[in-house]
Design a protein around this motif. Structure first.
Motif, short mmCIF file in Angstrom:
data_model
loop_
_atom_site.label_atom_id
_atom_site.label_comp_id
_atom_site.label_asym_id
_atom_site.label_seq_id
_atom_site.Cartn_x
_atom_site.Cartn_y
_atom_site.Cartn_z
N ARG A 46 0.87 -1.17 0.00
CA ARG A 46 0.00 0.00 0.00
C ARG A 46 0.91 1.22 0.00
NH1 ARG A 46 -1.61 1.81 5.44
NH2 ARG A 46 -0.74 -0.12 6.23
N ALA A 47 0.51 2.27 -0.72
CA ALA A 47 1.31 3.50 -0.81
C ALA A 47 0.62 4.62 -0.03
CB ALA A 47 1.50 3.90 -2.27
N THR A 48 1.37 5.37 0.78
CA THR A 48 0.80 6.45 1.59
C THR A 48 1.77 7.63 1.59
OG1 THR A 48 1.88 6.04 3.73
CG2 THR A 48 0.04 4.59 3.16
N PRO A 49 1.35 8.76 2.14
CA PRO A 49 2.31 9.85 2.33
C PRO A 49 3.42 9.42 3.28
CG PRO A 49 0.06 10.65 2.56
CD PRO A 49 -0.01 9.16 2.53
N ARG A 50 4.57 10.07 3.17
CA ARG A 50 5.69 9.73 4.04
C ARG A 50 5.46 10.31 5.44
NH1 ARG A 50 10.03 11.89 -0.15
NH2 ARG A 50 8.29 13.34 -0.44
N ILE A 51 6.12 9.68 6.42
CA ILE A 51 5.92 10.02 7.82
C ILE A 51 6.94 11.07 8.27
CG2 ILE A 51 5.89 9.09 10.17
CD1 ILE A 51 3.69 7.94 8.48
N GLY A 52 6.46 12.02 9.08
CA GLY A 52 7.39 12.92 9.75
C GLY A 52 7.93 14.04 8.91
N ILE A 53 7.31 14.32 7.77
CA ILE A 53 7.76 15.40 6.91
C ILE A 53 6.70 16.49 6.88
CG2 ILE A 53 9.17 13.91 5.46
CD1 ILE A 53 6.87 13.96 3.42
N SER A 54 7.09 17.70 6.49
CA SER A 54 6.11 18.79 6.42
C SER A 54 5.94 19.30 5.00
CB SER A 54 6.55 19.93 7.35
OG SER A 54 7.87 20.31 7.05
N ALA A 55 6.82 18.93 4.09
CA ALA A 55 6.68 19.29 2.68
C ALA A 55 6.61 18.02 1.85
CB ALA A 55 7.86 20.15 2.23
N GLY A 56 5.97 18.12 0.73
CA GLY A 56 5.88 16.94 -0.14
C GLY A 56 4.91 15.90 0.38
N THR A 57 3.95 16.33 1.20
CA THR A 57 3.01 15.37 1.79
C THR A 57 1.99 14.86 0.78
OG1 THR A 57 1.71 17.26 2.53
CG2 THR A 57 3.19 16.28 4.13
N ASP A 58 1.97 15.49 -0.41
CA ASP A 58 1.04 15.03 -1.44
C ASP A 58 1.57 13.80 -2.17
OD1 ASP A 58 3.07 16.88 -2.21
OD2 ASP A 58 2.17 16.95 -4.22
N LEU A 59 2.86 13.52 -2.01
CA LEU A 59 3.46 12.38 -2.73
C LEU A 59 3.29 11.10 -1.93
CD1 LEU A 59 6.76 14.23 -3.68
CD2 LEU A 59 4.75 13.88 -5.13
N LEU A 60 2.81 10.05 -2.60
CA LEU A 60 2.58 8.77 -1.92
C LEU A 60 3.81 7.89 -2.09
CD1 LEU A 60 -1.12 8.15 -3.01
CD2 LEU A 60 -0.23 9.45 -1.05
N TRP A 61 4.86 8.24 -1.37
CA TRP A 61 6.15 7.57 -1.54
C TRP A 61 6.55 6.74 -0.34
CZ3 TRP A 61 9.69 11.72 -4.34
CH2 TRP A 61 9.16 11.96 -5.62
N ARG A 62 5.59 6.42 0.51
CA ARG A 62 5.82 5.45 1.59
C ARG A 62 5.14 4.16 1.18
NH1 ARG A 62 2.32 4.62 6.37
NH2 ARG A 62 3.43 3.37 7.93
N PHE A 63 5.83 3.05 1.37
CA PHE A 63 5.31 1.76 0.91
C PHE A 63 5.33 0.76 2.05
CE2 PHE A 63 7.45 4.04 -2.54
CZ PHE A 63 6.37 4.24 -3.40
N VAL A 64 4.17 0.16 2.30
CA VAL A 64 4.02 -0.79 3.41
C VAL A 64 3.61 -2.14 2.85
CG1 VAL A 64 2.88 -1.22 5.61
CG2 VAL A 64 3.25 1.13 4.83
N ALA A 65 4.37 -3.18 3.16
CA ALA A 65 4.07 -4.52 2.67
C ALA A 65 2.79 -5.04 3.31
CB ALA A 65 5.23 -5.46 3.00
N GLU A 66 2.02 -5.75 2.51
CA GLU A 66 0.80 -6.38 3.00
C GLU A 66 0.75 -7.80 2.48
OE1 GLU A 66 -2.31 -3.89 1.50
OE2 GLU A 66 -2.59 -2.93 3.44
N GLY A 67 0.05 -8.65 3.20
CA GLY A 67 -0.21 -9.99 2.68
C GLY A 67 0.83 -11.02 3.01
N PHE A 68 1.60 -10.81 4.06
CA PHE A 68 2.53 -11.86 4.48
C PHE A 68 1.80 -12.99 5.19
CE2 PHE A 68 5.98 -8.69 4.09
CZ PHE A 68 6.78 -9.44 3.28
#
Length: 197
Positions: A175-197
């Motif tokens: 799943r792709a989400t905004p990155r954590i702990g930043i204040s600029a560039g929050t519109d970019l979905l550049w955090r990736f979390v593995a699912e389905g293990f």
DNA sequence: CTTATGATGTACT
DNA sequence: GTACATCATAAGG
């Protein structure tokens, strides 16, 4: 199976960030003990068109490793007490890296616990600074080369201090989400979390 | 489970 | 002086 060679890391940081999900990091500690962890959470950072990146403005002594060879590490010190680990991507001189934000123990969890007394297993690796603490990674690993036979700073005990292996099962969903702990560039979905293990 | 806050060093305005 | 790719702890629901 995938070859994690120089060209593999030289791709777009967003692709590498996704493909790192499910990969295994193998840490050999100074005493010779080993732990293996599976990467489950990453974030991509790029030099250009990324206001949240350390390299978003100009090249400095701190962010210089982001301009280095793909497959080397960028480790930085932050908030006065924490280290975070990135894997450098894209061709040399093009600043980009993937922050390793989270992982789960696969083998040798007792060696991770030893570095975080009293911490439950599920909290050992679920944050970028918790991960470096549990794996005993610090600035000695800045510019460390994951791909070279001998990575650089710390190769005692006859083994490579840190290695990376491709997924042993097919790449998981994510799943792709905004990155954590930043204040600029929050519109970019550049955090990736593995699912389905 | 949630939110709030202090700790602590360095880079940058 | 302020911000920072964070975390452990404490208090509330």
């Amino acid at each position: 199976m995938t070859r994690l060679d120089r060209a593999w890391f030289a791709r777009d940081a967003r692709e590498v960030a996704v493909d790192l999900l499910g990969c295994t990091l193998v840490r050999r500690f100074p005493d010779g003990s080993e732990a293996a962890v599976r990467i489950v959470e990453t974030e991509a950072y790029r030099g250009t068109d990324d206001p949240a990146s350390h390299a978003g403005r100009r090249r400095t002594p701190r962010n210089d490793p982001m301009f280095g060879r793909p497959g080397t590490l960028y480790v930085y010190f932050t908030y006065g007490m924490h280290y975070c680990m990135n894997i450098v991507c894209e061709p040399e001189e093009t600043p980009a890296a993937v922050l390793i934000r989270g992982a789960v123990p696969v083998r040798g969890a007792e060696h991770l616990r030893a570095r975080r007394p009293g911490v439950p297993d599920r909290l050992l690796l679920n944050g970028p600074a918790k991960l470096t603490k549990s794996l005993e990674l610090d600035l000695a690993f800045n510019r460390y080369d994951l791909l070279a036979a001998n990575g650089g700073p710390d190769e005692a005990c006859g083994g490579k201090a840190l290695r990376i292996l491709p997924p042993d099962s097919p790449p998981p969903g994510y799943r792709a989400t905004p990155r954590i702990g930043i204040s600029a560039g929050t519109d970019l979905l550049w955090r990736f979390v593995a699912e389905g293990f």
